[in-house]
Design an enzyme around this catalytic site. Structure first.
Site, PDB file in Angstrom:
ATOM      1  N   GLU A 114      -4.275  -4.352 -14.662  1.00 33.60           N
ATOM      2  CA  GLU A 114      -5.205  -5.401 -14.781  1.00 33.60           C
ATOM      3  C   GLU A 114      -5.745  -5.487 -13.829  1.00 33.60           C
ATOM      4  OE1 GLU A 114      -2.680  -5.360 -16.719  1.00 33.60           O
ATOM      5  OE2 GLU A 114      -3.579  -4.812 -18.338  1.00 33.60           O
TER       6      GLU A 114
ATOM      7  N   GLU B 171       3.957  -2.361  -8.380  1.00 36.57           N
ATOM      8  CA  GLU B 171       2.997  -2.272  -7.363  1.00 36.57           C
ATOM      9  C   GLU B 171       1.473  -2.461  -8.028  1.00 36.57           C
ATOM     10  OE1 GLU B 171       4.635  -1.626  -3.913  1.00 36.57           O
ATOM     11  OE2 GLU B 171       6.461  -1.213  -5.513  1.00 36.57           O
TER      12      GLU B 171
ATOM     13  N   ASP C  99       0.942  -1.584   0.072  1.00 37.45           N
ATOM     14  CA  ASP C  99      -0.051  -0.331  -0.203  1.00 37.45           C
ATOM     15  C   ASP C  99       0.667   1.584  -0.050  1.00 37.45           C
ATOM     16  OD1 ASP C  99      -2.359   1.944   0.306  1.00 37.45           O
ATOM     17  OD2 ASP C  99      -1.830   1.916   2.518  1.00 37.45           O
TER      18      ASP C  99
HETATM   19  C1  LIG Z   1      11.258  -1.463 -13.309  1.00 35.45           C
HETATM   20  C2  LIG Z   1      10.630  -3.029 -11.997  1.00 35.45           C
HETATM   21  C3  LIG Z   1      10.863  -2.620 -11.053  1.00 35.45           C
HETATM   22  C4  LIG Z   1      10.453  -3.876 -10.247  1.00 35.45           C
HETATM   23  N1  LIG Z   1      11.096  -3.930  -9.013  1.00 35.45           N
HETATM   24  C5  LIG Z   1      10.344  -4.446  -8.125  1.00 35.45           C
HETATM   25  C6  LIG Z   1      11.132  -4.498  -6.104  1.00 35.45           C
HETATM   26  O1  LIG Z   1      11.819  -4.462  -6.046  1.00 35.45           O
HETATM   27  N2  LIG Z   1      10.157  -5.762  -5.792  1.00 35.45           N
HETATM   28  C7  LIG Z   1       9.572  -7.058  -6.121  1.00 35.45           C
HETATM   29  O2  LIG Z   1       9.417  -7.858  -5.706  1.00 35.45           O
HETATM   30  N3  LIG Z   1       9.079  -6.276  -7.361  1.00 35.45           N
HETATM   31  C8  LIG Z   1       9.955  -6.123  -8.418  1.00 35.45           C
HETATM   32  N4  LIG Z   1       9.757  -5.712  -9.850  1.00 35.45           N
HETATM   33  C9  LIG Z   1       8.258  -6.053 -10.218  1.00 35.45           C
HETATM   34  C10 LIG Z   1       6.950  -6.737 -10.715  1.00 35.45           C
HETATM   35  O3  LIG Z   1       5.781  -6.436  -9.151  1.00 35.45           O
HETATM   36  C11 LIG Z   1       5.977  -7.504 -11.277  1.00 35.45           C
HETATM   37  O4  LIG Z   1       6.558  -7.321 -12.380  1.00 35.45           O
HETATM   38  C12 LIG Z   1       4.504  -6.916 -11.655  1.00 35.45           C
HETATM   39  O5  LIG Z   1       3.924  -7.741  -9.765  1.00 35.45           O
HETATM   40  C13 LIG Z   1       3.945  -7.940 -12.338  1.00 35.45           C
HETATM   41  O6  LIG Z   1       4.196  -9.243 -12.455  1.00 35.45           O
HETATM   42  P1  LIG Z   1       4.968 -10.426 -13.629  1.00 35.45           P
HETATM   43  O7  LIG Z   1       5.448  -9.618 -13.957  1.00 35.45           O
HETATM   44  O8  LIG Z   1       5.212 -11.228 -13.537  1.00 35.45           O
HETATM   45  O9  LIG Z   1       3.794  -9.846 -14.258  1.00 35.45           O
HETATM   46  P2  LIG Z   1       2.406 -11.723 -14.241  1.00 35.45           P
HETATM   47  O10 LIG Z   1       2.196 -11.443 -13.219  1.00 35.45           O
HETATM   48  O11 LIG Z   1       2.947 -13.055 -15.135  1.00 35.45           O
HETATM   49  O12 LIG Z   1       1.632 -10.930 -15.195  1.00 35.45           O
HETATM   50  C14 LIG Z   1       2.068 -11.004 -16.954  1.00 35.45           C
HETATM   51  C15 LIG Z   1       0.201  -9.703 -17.629  1.00 35.45           C
HETATM   52  O13 LIG Z   1      -0.225 -10.131 -16.857  1.00 35.45           O
HETATM   53  C16 LIG Z   1      -1.337  -9.509 -16.792  1.00 35.45           C
HETATM   54  N5  LIG Z   1      -2.366 -10.806 -15.542  1.00 35.45           N
HETATM   55  C17 LIG Z   1      -2.239 -11.202 -14.488  1.00 35.45           C
HETATM   56  N6  LIG Z   1      -2.765 -11.880 -13.881  1.00 35.45           N
HETATM   57  C18 LIG Z   1      -3.861 -11.460 -13.931  1.00 35.45           C
HETATM   58  C19 LIG Z   1      -5.145 -11.313 -14.503  1.00 35.45           C
HETATM   59  N7  LIG Z   1      -5.575 -12.333 -13.049  1.00 35.45           N
HETATM   60  N8  LIG Z   1      -6.517 -11.579 -15.084  1.00 35.45           N
HETATM   61  C20 LIG Z   1      -6.014 -10.078 -15.657  1.00 35.45           C
HETATM   62  N9  LIG Z   1      -4.276 -10.105 -15.941  1.00 35.45           N
HETATM   63  C21 LIG Z   1      -3.494 -10.479 -15.742  1.00 35.45           C
HETATM   64  C22 LIG Z   1      -0.222  -8.796 -15.738  1.00 35.45           C
HETATM   65  O14 LIG Z   1      -0.990  -7.284 -15.619  1.00 35.45           O
HETATM   66  C23 LIG Z   1       0.333  -8.511 -16.589  1.00 35.45           C
HETATM   67  O15 LIG Z   1      -0.070  -7.792 -18.352  1.00 35.45           O
HETATM   68  C24 LIG Z   1       9.465  -4.246 -10.752  1.00 35.45           C
HETATM   69  C25 LIG Z   1       8.926  -4.861 -12.011  1.00 35.45           C
HETATM   70  C26 LIG Z   1      10.009  -4.097 -13.007  1.00 35.45           C
HETATM   71  C27 LIG Z   1       9.687  -3.870 -14.364  1.00 35.45           C
END
Ligand SMILES: Cc1cc2nc3c(=O)[nH]c(=O)nc-3n(C[C@H](O)[C@H](O)[C@H](O)COP(=O)(O)OP(=O)(O)OC[C@H]3O[C@@H](n4cnc5c(N)ncnc54)[C@H](O)[C@@H]3O)c2cc1C
Lengths: 83, 385
Positions: B369, B365, B241
């Site tokens: 979606e 964060e 949050d």
């Molecule tokens: C620059 C950067 C900094 C980051 N820093 C941190 C950090 O400090 N600490 C940390 O822990 N993480 C960090 N992250 C990771 C970030 O939190 C994740 O990338 C984010 O939570 C999305 O997860 P994912 O990339 O695995 O995508 P996924 O979960 O694989 O999702 C892929 C796509 O599917 C969509 N999707 C997922 N579920 C659903 C649903 N139920 N319905 C419809 N669409 C859906 C998502 O919105 C996304 O568009 C960072 C990422 C980036 C790019």
């Protein structure tokens, strides 16, 4: 219903889940309402409304099962505060 | 690697206590160098130290641990200003804020005493470790484990995309325990911690991302932060949050930066004998930037006000603020590049960076979606009759 801690907590739960019919002794977990977002809201609501701080060790499921058990927790914490 | 040189050391650092002092700090120490940070892919230590001198790292912590007791509305304004200057710096600030807040909110007296003063001063920098190669949006899919061993814990697993991971001193690691997901404070120097830099990201390129691995990392009992059991998820919810609040603030900063760059550019650039800002189609873009900057700022301030008041409704207000601000930032950063034409695609103007950084805001964060799914859950509660 008088404005007790239990009724205030119930009113809060109902405001979050308007479609649900909930009573003071009903296990809200068994109804499948509680996710971590709602749990956080619930803790914030209780702390703000009743001016108490819930210590980590009181954040146990049994204290949060029903509006009644939450009201009991509030009573206990308020007493400790007054003591 | 490009070496970034900083502002002349002779320049004094004043404390950051509000929006105006944050703006002055950012304009002096960040804006002139943000492009270079982006290209070099890191933030120099000198700026990190200056931020510490200015009291920027965790000013919301109470005075007794070395913070300034700053209210969260003001904190949002400060993070907006930093985000206006450089999203990479703001990202480092965000994750440090999350760790500091978690220690303050959920730590025992001993844990607070151990970590809060150093976090407040910026002597220890924090990073937030949740995502894994196989689990992002679906946090229940994390596979990093924390197993009880004697009175302590043993952590195994790997975290990915960790902002500040290359530089952080203290990792807040979410790991699966026997009963739920727990939050663990893991010092970087613990034996078994591995850090592999992740370079060349699309945006927030200087935020020093890393993959952080934990190989039989042994920790004392006091590494576990907050309650265990059913409410353990609240540590995660609460920490996210605050991170979301900071990212919303940073997104407002991006909109403002796009607005300022576009206002300047359109009053100088002439096409067909008139300056850009006199053209109706360009005016439409500028008017939307002005409007959305104000709207996003108000949503953020409302979320902050509710946080300061301890109101439960701040959590949803923060989702809404972050959703609005991040999508508006991505939209307006795209329009800002458009307004700048070819210049907008070059490193000579900052809007290309804003465009790349803004896209990241829609993913971190809580992706767009996930935000929409969560906010849709609010619809029923909004029915008043
Ligand atoms: C620059 C950067 C900094 C980051 N820093 C941190 C950090 O400090 N600490 C940390 O822990 N993480 C960090 N992250 C990771 C970030 O939190 C994740 O990338 C984010 O939570 C999305 O997860 P994912 O990339 O695995 O995508 P996924 O979960 O694989 O999702 C892929 C796509 O599917 C969509 N999707 C997922 N579920 C659903 C649903 N139920 N319905 C419809 N669409 C859906 C998502 O919105 C996304 O568009 C960072 C990422 C980036 C790019």
């Amino acid at each position: 219903m008088p404005n007790t801690a239990e009724s205030q907590i119930l009113a809060f739960v109902r405001s979050r889940y308007p479609q649900a019919e909930i009573t003071g002794d009903q296990d809200i977990f068994s109804l499948g309402f509680v996710n971590s977002l709602f749990a956080m809201e619930l803790v914030m609501f209780v702390e703000k409304t009743f001016e108490v701080t819930i210590p980590n060790e009181e954040l146990r499921i049994d204290n949060f099962r029903t509006a009644g058990s939450m009201a009991e927790l509030v009573g206990r914490l308020s007493e400790e505060l007054a003591a | 690697m490009t070496i970034v040189t900083q502002a002349p050391v002779a320049q004094e650092t004043s404390p950051v206590t509000d929006r105006a002092s944050a703006r002055a700090f950012v304009d002096t120490f960040i804006v002139p160098y943000a492009e270079a940070y982006d290209q070099a892919g890191y933030i120099p230590e000198e700026l990190l130290d200056r931020m510490a001198e200015a009291g920027l790292w965790a000013p919301f912590l109470p005075e007794e641990v070395g913070g300034a007791g700053m209210d969260l509305v003001t904190l949002g304004e400060v993070h907006e200003e930093v985000g206006r200057g450089c999203s990479s710096v703001r990202s480092l600030l965000t994750v440090h804020t999350m760790v500091s807040w978690a220690v303050q909110r959920w730590g025992s007296a001993a844990q607070r005493q151990k970590w809060a003063p150093a976090l407040a001063k910026g002597e220890v920098l924090g990073a937030f470790c949740l995502s894994e190669p196989g689990a992002g949006s679906d946090t229940s899919g994390i596979t990093t484990t924390a197993v009880q061993s004697g009175t302590g814990w043993v952590i195994n697993g790997g975290k990915k995309w960790i902002t500040g991971g290359q530089r952080a001193d203290l990792y807040l690691v979410f790991a699966r325990t026997a009963s739920s997901i727990g939050a663990f404070l893991v010092p970087r120097e613990s034996p078994g911690v591995g850090v592999r830099p992740i370079d060349d990201m699309l945006g927030t390129r200087a935020s020093m991302l890393a993959e952080v691995t934990f190989d039989d990392v042994r920790l004392d009992a006091d590494a576990l932060l907050g309650p265990s059991g059913f409410t353990a998820g609240m540590v995660l919810t609460g920490t996210l949050d605050l991170g979301r609040y900071s990212v919303a603030a940073g997104s407002v900063g991006i909109i403002q930066a796009c607005l300022e760059a576009s206002a300047t550019y359109t009053s100088a650039r002439e096409v067909g004998g008139s300056v850009l800002r006199d053209l109706p189609l360009i005016q439409a873009k500028l008017s939307d930037m002005v409007t959305d900057a104000r709207a996003a700022r108000l949503l953020l301030a409302e979320a902050g006000r509710l946080k300061d008041a301890g109101e439960a409704s701040t959590i949803m207000a923060t989702w809404v603020a972050k959703y609005f601000a991040s999508t508006a930032a991505a939209r307006h950063a795209s329009e800002a590049v458009q307004i700048h034409g070819a210049n907008g695609c070059s490193p000579d103007y900052p809007v290309a960076r804003f465009y790349r950084d803004a896209k990241v805001m829609e993913i971190i964060e809580g992706s767009n979606e996930i935000q929409r799914i969560t906010i849709a859950g609010q619809a029923d509660r909004e029915v008043t009759s």
